[in-house]
Design an enzyme around this catalytic site. Structure first.
Site, PDB file in Angstrom:
ATOM      1  N   HIS A   1       0.822  -1.222   0.000  1.00  0.00           N
ATOM      2  CA  HIS A   1       0.000   0.000   0.000  1.00  0.00           C
ATOM      3  C   HIS A   1       0.853   1.269   0.000  1.00  0.00           C
ATOM      4  O   HIS A   1       0.326   2.367  -0.231  1.00  0.00           O
ATOM      5  CB  HIS A   1      -0.917   0.034   1.225  1.00  0.00           C
TER       6      HIS A   1
ATOM      7  N   ASP B 220      -2.445 -10.802  -2.078  1.00  0.00           N
ATOM      8  CA  ASP B 220      -2.961 -10.252  -0.820  1.00  0.00           C
ATOM      9  C   ASP B 220      -4.429  -9.877  -1.062  1.00  0.00           C
ATOM     10  O   ASP B 220      -4.790  -9.434  -2.153  1.00  0.00           O
ATOM     11  CB  ASP B 220      -2.155  -9.011  -0.432  1.00  0.00           C
TER      12      ASP B 220
ATOM     13  N   HIS C 237      -6.117  -7.460  -0.179  1.00  0.00           N
ATOM     14  CA  HIS C 237      -6.329  -6.031  -0.433  1.00  0.00           C
ATOM     15  C   HIS C 237      -5.610  -5.612  -1.712  1.00  0.00           C
ATOM     16  O   HIS C 237      -4.527  -6.104  -2.024  1.00  0.00           O
ATOM     17  CB  HIS C 237      -5.808  -5.208   0.754  1.00  0.00           C
TER      18      HIS C 237
ATOM     19  N   ASP D  30      -4.091 -12.913   3.720  1.00  0.00           N
ATOM     20  CA  ASP D  30      -5.332 -12.463   4.344  1.00  0.00           C
ATOM     21  C   ASP D  30      -6.584 -12.776   3.540  1.00  0.00           C
ATOM     22  O   ASP D  30      -7.683 -12.382   3.935  1.00  0.00           O
ATOM     23  CB  ASP D  30      -5.273 -10.970   4.704  1.00  0.00           C
TER      24      ASP D  30
HETATM   25 ZN    ZN Z   1      -3.830  -7.295   2.921  1.00  0.00          ZN
END
Ligand code: ZN
Length: 399
Positions: free
Chosen positions: A173, A209, A211, A296
């Site tokens: 991120h 991931d 996200h 995740d």
């Molecule tokens: Zn994540």
């Protein structure tokens, strides 16, 4: 600058939600099996050593109470890798890791940001609503980026074809000029840029991931030499990652987002690999591959609502390995994953896939439609994948 961690949108309890796919997990191994690339060379026996870039500093990034990005995560991953190594009776070589240099960081980060981050060394607080720092965090971040660089160096030099880097804090991120979403320096982007600097011409970054890897996407959005492919839950943090975000200029078509509604289990990810990810990887034919390896999307994870089994991470690894052409290296870099049991079993599955790849028999990847029997995917997920395929058709031949 300290903020209450409970006010941010990312750190929250997982809603009670089950998926239409529950009960299908046991089909994951069969449905994820991968076919060899047409005309491509399957990897020969490569030796069983996997290189690992890890460092004691990664535990000096010390979380506030109740924060999900905590040091126990790394202990769980280390335990998973060690179990896989012991089961395989194989070797796992520790790499010597140093700090990433200013030059290496500046390939993707604004030097002014790197300098400002350096001035935070020794302090505690928050860099954004959920990205904490402790006195050792800046050192850990610099060393974490260095671990990703060390991994690339080792694979580039042929010390092994496979390896892990285990940085904390995670990275995908982080933007060029600011921290975000538990991340300070974008370890995978730094690694990809380093591979390019070493002369690799086509670098794959596969981000599984749960996200969206918004930072990595932004850093290579107009770069045709880095193919970014992200599978992620949508809607979810950070909110970006639309299928129609395709890249810019010469990089158009080289940014591939596969947003999936909550509840996707192994069969949906298998279908995404078969219909989108693997055909694109095969056509791009990377000469270096990096995985933003978050865990995740595991069903136990408290920050997302996907339903992957631990085994699915191993089968995704096997599928990718079966599509990469020899001698393309594969380096996996730890990102998120916030349930300790999920982290441990998922990382074990990935490592087991690496160890066993040399002896794996060619197998077929199968994913079935809802009416086809076996491991079905929901209509909602099938529709999401169909939208992704339609959007990408101008750029790629898809299955
Ligand atoms: Zn994540």
């Amino acid at each position: 600058m300290t903020q209450d961690v409970n006010t941010n949108q990312r750190v929250r309890e997982k809603p009670k939600q089950m998926t239409s796919e529950s009960g299908l997990v046991s089909d994951s191994e069969r449905s994820f099996d991968a076919a060899p690339p047409p005309g491509g060379a399957r990897c020969p026996t490569l030796g069983s050593t996997v290189v690992v870039a890890d460092d004691a500093l990664f535990l000096e990034h010390v979380a506030p109470p109740e924060h999900p990005e905590r040091g126990e995560r790394l202990l769980a991953v280390r335990a998973g890798l060690e179990r896989a190594r012991a089961a395989a009776g194989a070797g796992m070589a520790a790499l010597q890791v140093g700090d990433a240099t200013e030059e290496q960081l500046a390939r993707v980060h604004d030097p002014a940001y790197v300098e400002a981050l350096g001035q935070m060394a020794g302090r505690s607080g928050y860099l954004d609503s959920d990205t904490y720092i402790s006195p050792g965090s800046v050192s850990a971040a610099r060393r974490g980026a260095g671990a990703a660089v060390s991994l690339v160096d080792a694979l580039h030099q042929g010390r092994s074809r496979f390896g892990f880097a285990l940085p904390r804090p995670p990275g995908h991120h982080a933007l060029a000029d600011r921290a975000m979403g538990f991340c300070m320096l974008n370890n995978v982007a730094i690694a990809a840029a380093h591979a390019r600097a070493l002369g690799r011409e086509r670098v794959l970054v596969l981000d599984w991931d749960v996200h969206h890897g918004n930072g990595t996407e932004a850093m290579f959005y107009d770069d045709p030499s880095v193919l970014f492919v992200s599978l992620h839950q949508h809607p979810a943090y950070p909110g970006s990652g639309s299928a129609t975000d395709l890249g810019r200029g010469d990089g158009r078509g080289r940014n591939v987002n596969v947003p999936l509604p909550p509840g996707a289990a192994d069969a949906t990810y298998a279908a995404a690999f078969q219909r989108v990810v693997l055909p694109i990887v095969e056509q791009f034919a990377p000469d270096f591959a990096i995985v933003s390896c978050g865990f995740d999307a595991h069903a136990r994870d408290p920050l997302a609502q996907m339903q992957l089994s631990g085994r699915a991470f191993g089968t995704m690894t096997t599928a990718l390995l079966s599509t990469l052409l020899e001698p393309c290296p594969l380096g996996l870099v730890l990102e998120g994953g916030y349930d300790l049991e999920g982290l441990s079993e998922s990382s074990e599955a990935v490592a087991a896939a690496l160890f066993s790849h040399a002896s794996a028999e060619p197998r077929r990847l199968e994913a079935t439609e809802p009416s086809g029997g076996g491991a079905a995917i929901s209509r909602e997920h099938a529709a999401a994948l169909a939208h992704v395929q339609q959007t990408l058709l101008p750029f790629w031949r898809l299955g």
